[in-house]
Design a protein around this motif. Structure first.
Motif, PDB file in Angstrom:
ATOM      1  N   TYR A 474      39.649   5.588  26.191  1.00 15.67           N
ATOM      2  CA  TYR A 474      39.130   6.953  26.118  1.00 15.67           C
ATOM      3  C   TYR A 474      38.443   7.157  24.778  1.00 15.67           C
ATOM      4  CZ  TYR A 474      43.216   8.045  23.211  1.00 15.67           C
ATOM      5  OH  TYR A 474      44.162   8.053  22.222  1.00 15.67           O
ATOM      6  N   GLN A 475      37.434   8.006  24.780  1.00 11.25           N
ATOM      7  CA  GLN A 475      36.721   8.396  23.565  1.00 11.25           C
ATOM      8  C   GLN A 475      36.216   9.809  23.796  1.00 11.25           C
ATOM      9  OE1 GLN A 475      33.864   5.582  22.167  1.00 11.25           O
ATOM     10  NE2 GLN A 475      33.237   6.815  20.432  1.00 11.25           N
ATOM     11  N   SER A 476      36.616  10.724  22.931  1.00 15.87           N
ATOM     12  CA  SER A 476      36.287  12.120  23.161  1.00 15.87           C
ATOM     13  C   SER A 476      35.994  12.812  21.842  1.00 15.87           C
ATOM     14  CB  SER A 476      37.453  12.826  23.872  1.00 15.87           C
ATOM     15  OG  SER A 476      37.165  14.190  24.097  1.00 15.87           O
ATOM     16  N   THR A 477      34.956  13.644  21.845  1.00 18.85           N
ATOM     17  CA  THR A 477      34.631  14.498  20.705  1.00 18.85           C
ATOM     18  C   THR A 477      34.735  15.944  21.169  1.00 18.85           C
ATOM     19  OG1 THR A 477      33.161  12.851  19.711  1.00 18.85           O
ATOM     20  CG2 THR A 477      32.880  15.136  19.016  1.00 18.85           C
ATOM     21  N   VAL A 478      35.564  16.718  20.472  1.00 15.96           N
ATOM     22  CA  VAL A 478      35.814  18.102  20.877  1.00 15.96           C
ATOM     23  C   VAL A 478      35.504  19.030  19.713  1.00 15.96           C
ATOM     24  CG1 VAL A 478      37.599  17.361  22.499  1.00 15.96           C
ATOM     25  CG2 VAL A 478      38.249  18.062  20.194  1.00 15.96           C
ATOM     26  N   THR A 479      35.202  20.280  20.049  1.00 12.63           N
ATOM     27  CA  THR A 479      34.944  21.264  19.000  1.00 12.63           C
ATOM     28  C   THR A 479      36.248  21.646  18.320  1.00 12.63           C
ATOM     29  OG1 THR A 479      35.136  23.072  20.585  1.00 12.63           O
ATOM     30  CG2 THR A 479      32.932  22.169  20.210  1.00 12.63           C
ATOM     31  N   ALA A 480      36.131  22.000  17.042  1.00 16.07           N
ATOM     32  CA  ALA A 480      37.330  22.334  16.272  1.00 16.07           C
ATOM     33  C   ALA A 480      36.967  23.339  15.196  1.00 16.07           C
ATOM     34  CB  ALA A 480      37.928  21.079  15.639  1.00 16.07           C
ATOM     35  N   PRO A 481      37.877  24.249  14.891  1.00 16.50           N
ATOM     36  CA  PRO A 481      37.623  25.191  13.805  1.00 16.50           C
ATOM     37  C   PRO A 481      37.655  24.488  12.456  1.00 16.50           C
ATOM     38  CG  PRO A 481      39.850  25.471  14.658  1.00 16.50           C
ATOM     39  CD  PRO A 481      39.159  24.504  15.570  1.00 16.50           C
ATOM     40  N   ALA A 482      36.953  25.071  11.489  1.00 11.52           N
ATOM     41  CA  ALA A 482      36.907  24.482  10.147  1.00 11.52           C
ATOM     42  C   ALA A 482      38.272  24.584   9.482  1.00 11.52           C
ATOM     43  CB  ALA A 482      35.852  25.194   9.309  1.00 11.52           C
ATOM     44  N   GLY A 483      38.517  23.645   8.602  1.00  8.43           N
ATOM     45  CA  GLY A 483      39.766  23.637   7.849  1.00  8.43           C
ATOM     46  C   GLY A 483      40.679  22.518   8.266  1.00  8.43           C
ATOM     47  N   TYR A 484      41.887  22.588   7.774  1.00  9.43           N
ATOM     48  CA  TYR A 484      42.880  21.552   8.059  1.00  9.43           C
ATOM     49  C   TYR A 484      43.490  21.813   9.425  1.00  9.43           C
ATOM     50  CZ  TYR A 484      45.377  17.697   5.880  1.00  9.43           C
ATOM     51  OH  TYR A 484      45.831  16.458   5.527  1.00  9.43           O
ATOM     52  N   GLN A 485      43.374  20.843  10.372  1.00  2.54           N
ATOM     53  CA  GLN A 485      43.815  21.036  11.739  1.00  2.54           C
ATOM     54  C   GLN A 485      44.822  19.950  12.129  1.00  2.54           C
ATOM     55  OE1 GLN A 485      42.977  23.707  13.350  1.00  2.54           O
ATOM     56  NE2 GLN A 485      41.443  24.381  11.842  1.00  2.54           N
ATOM     57  N   THR A 486      45.753  20.325  13.003  1.00  5.80           N
ATOM     58  CA  THR A 486      46.701  19.372  13.572  1.00  5.80           C
ATOM     59  C   THR A 486      46.160  18.886  14.906  1.00  5.80           C
ATOM     60  OG1 THR A 486      48.589  20.422  12.492  1.00  5.80           O
ATOM     61  CG2 THR A 486      49.061  19.027  14.384  1.00  5.80           C
ATOM     62  N   VAL A 487      46.107  17.555  15.061  1.00  2.00           N
ATOM     63  CA  VAL A 487      45.548  16.941  16.263  1.00  2.00           C
ATOM     64  C   VAL A 487      46.655  16.161  16.974  1.00  2.00           C
ATOM     65  CG1 VAL A 487      43.808  15.381  17.202  1.00  2.00           C
ATOM     66  CG2 VAL A 487      43.286  16.764  15.170  1.00  2.00           C
ATOM     67  N   CYS A 488      46.866  16.455  18.264  1.00  2.72           N
ATOM     68  CA  CYS A 488      47.856  15.763  19.087  1.00  2.72           C
ATOM     69  C   CYS A 488      47.157  15.250  20.344  1.00  2.72           C
ATOM     70  CB  CYS A 488      49.000  16.688  19.482  1.00  2.72           C
ATOM     71  SG  CYS A 488      49.844  17.487  18.085  1.00  2.72           S
ATOM     72  N   VAL A 489      47.475  14.029  20.751  1.00  2.49           N
ATOM     73  CA  VAL A 489      46.847  13.423  21.924  1.00  2.49           C
ATOM     74  C   VAL A 489      47.958  12.978  22.881  1.00  2.49           C
ATOM     75  CG1 VAL A 489      45.275  11.657  22.784  1.00  2.49           C
ATOM     76  CG2 VAL A 489      44.901  12.662  20.508  1.00  2.49           C
ATOM     77  N   TYR A 490      47.885  13.427  24.143  1.00  3.41           N
ATOM     78  CA  TYR A 490      48.913  13.157  25.135  1.00  3.41           C
ATOM     79  C   TYR A 490      48.357  12.334  26.290  1.00  3.41           C
ATOM     80  CZ  TYR A 490      51.614  16.901  22.912  1.00  3.41           C
ATOM     81  OH  TYR A 490      52.295  17.672  22.016  1.00  3.41           O
ATOM     82  N   GLY A 491      49.139  11.349  26.743  1.00  7.80           N
ATOM     83  CA  GLY A 491      48.891  10.698  28.022  1.00  7.80           C
ATOM     84  C   GLY A 491      49.591  11.505  29.100  1.00  7.80           C
ATOM     85  N   ILE A 492      48.870  11.888  30.157  1.00  9.24           N
ATOM     86  CA  ILE A 492      49.405  12.792  31.171  1.00  9.24           C
ATOM     87  C   ILE A 492      50.022  11.988  32.316  1.00  9.24           C
ATOM     88  CG2 ILE A 492      48.874  14.693  32.716  1.00  9.24           C
ATOM     89  CD1 ILE A 492      48.679  15.286  29.669  1.00  9.24           C
ATOM     90  N   ASN A 493      51.282  12.255  32.566  1.00  7.01           N
ATOM     91  CA  ASN A 493      52.059  11.510  33.556  1.00  7.01           C
ATOM     92  C   ASN A 493      51.559  11.779  34.971  1.00  7.01           C
ATOM     93  OD1 ASN A 493      54.534   9.868  34.042  1.00  7.01           O
ATOM     94  ND2 ASN A 493      55.084  11.672  35.247  1.00  7.01           N
ATOM     95  N   VAL A 494      51.652  10.763  35.849  1.00 12.78           N
ATOM     96  CA  VAL A 494      51.192  10.933  37.226  1.00 12.78           C
ATOM     97  C   VAL A 494      52.322  10.878  38.246  1.00 12.78           C
ATOM     98  CG1 VAL A 494      48.901  10.035  36.717  1.00 12.78           C
ATOM     99  CG2 VAL A 494      50.669   8.471  37.513  1.00 12.78           C
ATOM    100  N   ALA A 495      53.469  10.289  37.905  1.00 14.57           N
ATOM    101  CA  ALA A 495      54.561  10.194  38.879  1.00 14.57           C
ATOM    102  C   ALA A 495      55.886  10.280  38.129  1.00 14.57           C
ATOM    103  CB  ALA A 495      54.448   8.911  39.706  1.00 14.57           C
ATOM    104  N   SER A 496      56.688   9.206  38.167  1.00 14.74           N
ATOM    105  CA  SER A 496      57.955   9.244  37.446  1.00 14.74           C
ATOM    106  C   SER A 496      57.696   9.295  35.945  1.00 14.74           C
ATOM    107  CB  SER A 496      58.793   8.007  37.789  1.00 14.74           C
ATOM    108  OG  SER A 496      58.128   6.829  37.381  1.00 14.74           O
TER     109      SER A 496
END
Length: 722
Positions: A474-496
């Protein structure tokens, strides 16, 4: 208890009721795992339904369905004497295998029953047991087997008692106290356990021996078989009692041990909890025994289900089991329960199997099964298949095998995290073991979520995990507000499993999308002058970036550019998110008459620069060195000179220059002179010189000069002829 009348050493009645409740809780708690604290605020798949089959005790957060009912329950004949005292039902290895199957994996930091060992003790033979020879580091399975042989008790009875009392058979995180009071033997409710019975071996041997004492009927007579007794439903006498005809010694022993019968609500609850008047010890004994080992009354196996497991295969997200199953008591299709690592899944063997007709001509052909169940882990999985009984007989285990299963929560990582003007870019890989297909990845920046899909080619991932393929980048560029930001990236579960944080959340500075032109801030902390050198020290930063910015320092009209990138912890603390690389300490040379010295913070983009400070600064003459030229003695090839020299502005050694006939030779006054150090303690002792200066054979004069460590005079220490 040898040598005196054996008394009632079991736990008090109210304790037996309380422990029964704890055992119910242990059944469920032992199957639970800690919640994933990093689960993303995205919707996960619902939990799978699990069931409990004969030989299993799995539970889940969803519904739990007992495969057997309490239809065979008889309060006056809970278990026959023959079954209760049949010591040949299991070998030590079969007991060990049974424990292994119940808890394939123990939680970290705990010792489960399958792995528990303790040093057993010697016990003398008496009229109840044949004695015991202690063994160092003996397994729980071995102790149970050997005690059953010594005391003529069915080892299955002891196993079931361990479960109903403390849940030890299925517990995945048992504490030490559970082993010390494993069967509640000698542990009254209103006092500590009798030290004689504290410890796993003491509990097993003591309880087995106590059962023989109960069945003897010499010391315990109030539940004697062949009589009808009013037996309470609960320690609370207000809950009432009911008449029970006690049919045999084994049943009377169970009531001596736990003197309550289940009321209607407890019987309806199966393994669960009934109303406030319910009691569960003897009900749970019956439940576990019949589910795990079959009838408590014994009997022929001719009515038990029969069948065959023909294949067990595993692919991502699925374990597939095929075969057939039938019950000789009916032509109807019967239920089949598949267990994966203790979690059960119900199905029905109803597929047409004409090939069975010649062998079971009166039972029809709809007895095949092809069952797919979701794996709960990625790794080794124990798969067991049970045929569920109809009518007479008991549930039957058709077999167990171990396969590599592909299930559970997503895996992956973040390879890079960068920011640009108003944006955050992440790159990495992620997949879910339940599927070969790409999965969703959610990127959270400052609480705002942005979905993307991990479907880009990553040959390195494909090489490392060939079963799942390579389309998981995966490769993604997203908009973000200026300043110091916390970034979290999750893999989304599909079954168990559940959503997974691919790496710990990270903080990153995001420049504004459009440079607002904010002027730098900062100051000059000090102008430090030494001779004709000035050091300009301070800090500066541009609020529009967390990077270091240039600083320009002017002496008069002469400017030079530097970078304000020295570490300043105080600035990092005062401006969180900007880091500490914003300090500067610039040295410039002053003209003889002095000059205006100014420092400027330079904007990183558009906008004004900021004057950080200006001051007129003039050179200062340093203090004059001093010393003593002590001797000059002619030697072959020159003159040997000695003495000492100090500069008050420094404790470091200084240079001394020697001149002979106009020719200068530099030397250092860096040799130890304790006498000088004693006279000038603040300067130290490393200020002596004793060296040879080359010279011709004729008469000469040598002069010594102490060299200032900064702009200033270099005084003559003296001249000597040789």
């Amino acid at each position: 208890m040898t040598g005196h009348a054996p008394g009632p050493v079991r736990a008090h009645a109210s304790r037996r009721w309380m422990i029964g409740m704890l055992a119910i809780a242990a059944v469920f708690l032992s199957a639970l795992v800690p919640a994933v604290t990093d689960a993303a605020p995205a919707v996960a798949a619902p939990p799978s339904t699990s069931v409990v089959a004969a030989g299993g005790s799995g539970t889940s957060a969803a519904t739990s369905v007992r495969p057997m009912t309490l239809d065979g329950w008889n309060a006056g004949n809970i278990i026959s004497d023959a079954v209760f005292t049949n010591k040949s039902t299991m070998s030590a290895q079969q007991i060990q295998d049974f424990f292994n199957a119940k808890v394939p994996s123990c939680q970290s930091g705990y010792t489960c029953l399958k792995d528990f060992r303790v040093t057993s003790q010697n016990r003398p033979a008496d009229s109840y047991c044949q004695g015991y020879s202690g063994v160092a580091n003996e397994s729980a399975a071995s102790i149970i087997y050997r005690v059953s042989q010594s005391c003529n008790i069915n080892p299955q009875v002891l196993i079931v008692m361990l479960q109903k009392e403390q849940g030890l058979v299925t517990h995945t995180w048992p504490s030490g106290w559970r082993y010390d009071s494993a069967l509640g033997q000698g542990c009254p409710d209103d006092a500590p356990c009798d030290p004689t019975y504290v410890g796993f071996f003491q509990q097993i041997y003591g309880a087995a021996r106590q059962m023989q004492i109960y069945m003897e009927g010499r010391w315990f007579t109030w539940y004697a078989p062949g009589n009808t007794w009013n037996i309470l439903y609960n320690p609370n006498t207000a809950c009432g009692s009911g008449p029970v005809y006690i049919a045999n010694k084994a049943t009377s022993a169970l009531y001596y041990y736990t003197p309550y019968q289940p009321n209607a609500s407890a019987l309806r609850a199966g393994y669960g909890e009934g109303d406030a008047c319910g009691a569960y010890g003897n009900r749970n004994f019956y439940n576990y025994f019949t589910d795990w080992f079959g009838s408590t009354q014994g009997g022929s196996s001719a009515n038990n289900p029969t069948g065959n497991i023909e294949s067990v295969s595993s692919v991502p997200g699925q374990i597939r089991v095929t075969g057939w199953a039938l019950d000789p008591d009916t032509s109807d299709s019967i239920d089949v329960h598949v267990y994966v690592n203790g979690v059960g899944y119900p199905s029905t063997a109803k597929l047409a199997r004409p090939d069975l007709a010649p062998f079971f001509p009166k039972l029809g052909i709809n007895h095949g099964f092809d069952i797919s169940v979701p794996p709960t882990v990625w790794g080794a999985a124990d798969v067991c298949v049970y045929g569920i009984n109809r009518g007479a007989g008991t549930n039957q285990l058709f077999g167990c095998t171990t396969v590599t299963s592909y299930g559970g929560s997503p895996v992956g990582t973040i390879d890079s995290l960068t920011s640009g003007p108003g944006t955050v870019s992440v790159r990495g890989w992620a997949f879910d073991p339940d599927t070969k297909d790409p999965i969703a990845v959610h990127v959270y920046v400052g609480g705002a979520g942005y979905p993307t899909t991990a479907n880009q080619q990553r040959t390195d991932v494909g090489a490392a995990f060939p079963v799942f393929g390579s389309a998981h980048g995966y490769q993604s560029t997203v908009t973000a507000p200026a300043g110091y930001q916390t970034v979290c990236v999750y893999g989304i579960n599909v079954a168990s499993g559940s959503n997974v944080l691919l790496m710990p959340c990270r903080q990153i500075f995001v420049p504004p999308a459009t440079d607002p032109g904010t002027a730098p801030i900062g100051r000059v902390d000090a102008f430090i002058v030494k001779g004709d050198q000035v050091t300009v020290a301070g800090w500066t930063l541009d609020p529009d970036t967390n990077g270091s910015i240039p600083v320009h320092v002017y002496v008069g009209s002469s400017g030079a550019a530097y970078q304000a990138d020295l570490s300043r912890g105080d600035i990092a603390a005062a401006f969180p998110g900007y880091g500490d690389a914003h300090g500067f300490a610039v040295q410039r040379t002053l003209p003889p008459g002095g000059a205006q010295v100014c420092a400027y913070g330079i904007n990183n983009g558009r906008g004004a620069n900021t004057m950080l400070g200006c001051q007129f600064v003039a050179p200062t003459l340093s203090a004059q060195p001093f010393g003593n030229f002590e001797s000059a003695v002619a030697v072959s090839g020159g003159v040997q000179v000695s003495g000492w020299a100090i500069d008050p502005d420094t404790t470091a050694p200084i240079a001394v220059h020697f001149y002979i006939d106009g020719v200068g030779v530099p030397r250092m006054a860096d040799q130890p002179r304790p006498d000088v150090g004693a006279a000038y303690p603040s300067a130290g002792a490393q200020h002596g010189f004793a060296t040879m200066i080359p010279a011709g054979p004729s008469s000469h004069t040598v002069c010594a000069y102490a060299i200032n460590d900064a702009p200033g005079n270099n005084p003559l220490l003296g001249c000597r002829s040789f």
